[in-house]
Scaffold this active site. Structure first.
Site, PDB file in Angstrom:
ATOM      1  N   THR A 424       0.802  -1.230   0.000  1.00 56.88           N
ATOM      2  CA  THR A 424       0.000   0.000   0.000  1.00 56.88           C
ATOM      3  C   THR A 424       0.830   1.272   0.000  1.00 56.88           C
ATOM      4  OG1 THR A 424      -0.345   0.106   2.385  1.00 56.88           O
ATOM      5  CG2 THR A 424      -2.006  -1.021   1.166  1.00 56.88           C
ATOM      6  N   THR A 442      -3.742   0.670  -2.773  1.00 62.03           N
ATOM      7  CA  THR A 442      -2.972  -0.560  -2.696  1.00 62.03           C
ATOM      8  C   THR A 442      -3.136  -1.455  -3.919  1.00 62.03           C
ATOM      9  OG1 THR A 442      -2.585  -2.528  -1.320  1.00 62.03           O
ATOM     10  CG2 THR A 442      -4.846  -1.773  -1.505  1.00 62.03           C
ATOM     11  N   SER A 490      -6.721  -3.454   6.390  1.00 60.80           N
ATOM     12  CA  SER A 490      -6.223  -2.713   7.549  1.00 60.80           C
ATOM     13  C   SER A 490      -5.976  -1.246   7.223  1.00 60.80           C
ATOM     14  CB  SER A 490      -4.916  -3.336   8.049  1.00 60.80           C
ATOM     15  OG  SER A 490      -5.129  -4.647   8.484  1.00 60.80           O
ATOM     16  N   GLY A 512       0.441  -3.203   5.582  1.00 58.92           N
ATOM     17  CA  GLY A 512      -0.315  -4.396   5.922  1.00 58.92           C
ATOM     18  C   GLY A 512      -1.061  -4.206   7.222  1.00 58.92           C
TER      19      GLY A 512
END
Length: 609
Positions: A424, A442, A490, A512
């Site tokens: 990302t 991402t 996330s 992540g």
């Protein structure tokens, strides 16, 4: 004012974007004594060094992004009168070219927007193909595939959503014409850009990208070595795609020959074909979701934090961690004389994190498929619930951090086993009107699925789903693969408001599952410890996803490591390559300013006026 040399600011629009590369070069109960050792989670992207950043102060507007060429594109748009949303689009298009390992038009995005009155959450997350099912990532033996066996090829490619979502948001908040926003990226793709040190490092380290002949021919020399730092890399195929998107909008990606090329690449992969179809691309729709906002008190000041709701787990987890901290004495722990979080604070933070991640594994998934506990995701942030959860935090590590029962309602779902999450990039923008964007974008793993089409890489976002659809007892997992579903994320794009309702901060990070900790660290640093964004970003990283406590390698003294171990923690010192970008409201010489910070662990910069 900015910290870039005046001679760079005098360049014309057509050349100043390349000058930004020079700018970057110049910036340089009974508890065991120690928890059982389990493997430390893999880091989302390799480290590529530390480049100290001074932080930036601007008077009118600011943009922070992961690459100086992308940041400069956003600055140009703001200087031309564009909105924060306009600038974010220009930044994303350049990132597709210059930071292909992390994001791009072949992936997905969560975007938080503030127009001075209303906070909005735009969901451009990828979706599972209509032909996908819960067995997508199970081998012939019924066991989950190894991670990269699932990633490399077409199997993990989800329907990309970034461009369609940006088009939706632009229709509401754009000031400049859509086509203008593609000009910096088109020019760079056509004329070339210098390979950056970070891109070179990740190309050298990657074991899979060369397996795709198209990607190998673009990223590597004939002898298989990556192009050296400074090599001018041109991408005429991407320039052509961007021209089509500029002229015809997102339809050019989701229908016609570009869509056909994407689907052919996915379904015809020789060893690991996927299930994406032309219908999936044509039918994809972004969503506007209700932002997840909650009150947070830091010291004696109240704040309002707004983040992305499910399918992101970020805002919930951050809200839970900060909320549980606020129910303990740990919230008031200052930084030590060495400028570091104390051992007591780190212990409390780690225990709160373990409880938050247990709830995350138990409950969070695409809200169109997984019902919120007690009928409302805010039940996980209820102060009474968080007070009950905080009572589980003691002086020693909990042997087990259980999921809670928000609202007192039991669930029939099984918790998702811990599973690696990857890449990302993050973009923060504040424009001259005070409107703001916090956007995390991402393609998942570094270089995504390692499948290149028409000059850009395709995502492997489906590996954010649980590889297992159910537990051994047959109880379904909330984040299992289902047709049309969006995988849990996330990503934590965050907007912060003061008690007068004014924008106080925009920020976020890649990383992540550790995005949650990188973002929470920065929020606590600015709001509780009174740091500037750059100072908060510079703090050492730390966190846990339920297993070992991770500390950024070389940043904590041995006495802290040993003290955490005596409290029962399994401590690992590892590289923790965040990519934080943040902008906050502040005062300088008696006037209001924007203070920007960019992560020294990556190549990002902050620019503005």
């Amino acid at each position: 004012m900015t910290h870039c040399p005046a001679r760079l600011r005098r360049f014309h629009l057509s050349t100043s974007i390349l000058a930004a590369a020079l700018l970057a070069a110049c910036s340089t109960t009974e508890v065991p004594r120690e928890a059982p050792r389990t493997p430390a989670p893999a880091q989302p992207e390799a480290a590529s060094g530390w480049q100290a950043k001074r932080g930036t102060v601007t008077a009118r507007y600011a943009v922070a992004a992961a690459n100086p060429l992308a940041t400069e594109a956003g600055r140009q748009i703001l200087a031309a009168g564009g909105s924060a949303l306009d600038a974010a689009i220009a930044v994303q298009m350049v990132l597709t070219l210059v930071e292909p390992q992390s994001s791009g038009i072949g992936g997905g995005t969560f975007l938080m927007h503030w127009d001075g009155r209303v906070v909005q959450a735009f969901d451009g997350r990828e979706t599972a193909p209509a032909e996908a099912d819960g067995h997508l990532f199970l081998g012939a033996d019924g066991k989950p595939l190894a991670f990269h066996d699932a990633v490399v090829g077409g199997r993990a490619v989800g329907t990309p959503g970034t461009v369609r979502m940006l088009e939706m948001a632009h229709a509401r908040h754009g000031r400049l014409p859509w086509s203008v926003l593609f000009e910096p990226a088109i020019r760079l793709a056509r004329d070339g850009f210098p390979v950056s040190p970070r891109l070179h490092t990740l190309l050298k380290a990657d074991a899979h990208l060369r397996k795709d002949p198209t990607a190998a021919a673009y990223f590597y020399q004939p002898d298989g070595a990556p192009w050296p730092v400074g090599h001018v890399l041109k991408n005429p195929e991407l320039a052509a795609v961007l021209r089509r998107l500029a002229a015809d909008g997102a339809r050019a990606l989701h229908e016609g020959d570009i869509a056909e090329a994407i689907v052919a690449k996915v379904r015809q992969h020789p060893g690991n074909p996927g299930r994406l179809s032309l219908r999936d691309l044509a039918d994809y729709q972004p969503k506007e979701r209700v932002p997840l906002c909650f009150d947070h008190r830091a010291g004696d000041r109240p704040w309002r934090l707004c983040g992305f709701p499910p399918p992101s787990s970020g805002a919930i987890a951050i809200g839970q961690i900060l909320g549980m901290l606020g129910q303990t004495a740990g919230a008031q722990e200052p930084l030590t004389d060495a400028g570091l979080p104390s051992t007591q604070w780190l212990h409390t933070y780690a225990e709160a994190s373990r409880l938050a991640f247990a709830d995350r594994a138990q409950y969070v998934g695409d809200p169109d498929f997984a019902a919120a506990p007690a009928g409302d995701w805010r039940s996980l942030l209820d102060p009474v619930y968080l007070r009950e959860r905080a009572r589980l935090i003691g002086p020693q590590r909990m042997p087990v951090a259980p999921a809670g029962t928000p609202g007192g309602v039991q669930t029939s779902l099984a918790p998702m086993p811990e599973q690696v999450e990857y890449g990302t990039s993050h973009i923060s923008v504040v424009d001259a009107e005070g409107h703001a964007v916090s956007m995390t974008t991402t393609i998942e793993d570094a270089f995504g699925s390692r499948q290149m089409v028409r000059g850009f890489l395709l995502n492997n976002e489906l590996t954010d789903f649980s590889f297992l659809p159910a537990d051994a007892a047959g109880r379904p997992i909330a984040n299992r693969v289902e047709p049309g579903k969006r995988p849990r994320s996330s990503m934590s794009p965050t907007l912060v408001f003061d008690d007068q309702g004014r924008l106080a901060m925009t920020g976020g990070s890649p990383g992540g599952a550790l995005i949650i900790h990188f973002t929470a660290k920065t929020l606590h640093g600015v709001l509780q410890w009174g740091l500037t964004p750059q100072q908060a970003i510079d703090l050492p990283n730390f966190g846990t996803t339920g297993g070992p406590v991770l500390l950024e390698q070389g940043r904590f003294p041995a006495v802290v490591v040993e003290a955490l171990k005596t409290r029962g923690h399994d401590v690992r010192e590892v590289e923790m390559t965040s990519g934080l970008q943040a902008i906050s409201r502040g005062r300088n010489a008696g006037r209001e300013v924007w203070r920007g910070g960019a992560d020294p662990r990556r190549e990002g910069v902050v620019l503005g006026e």
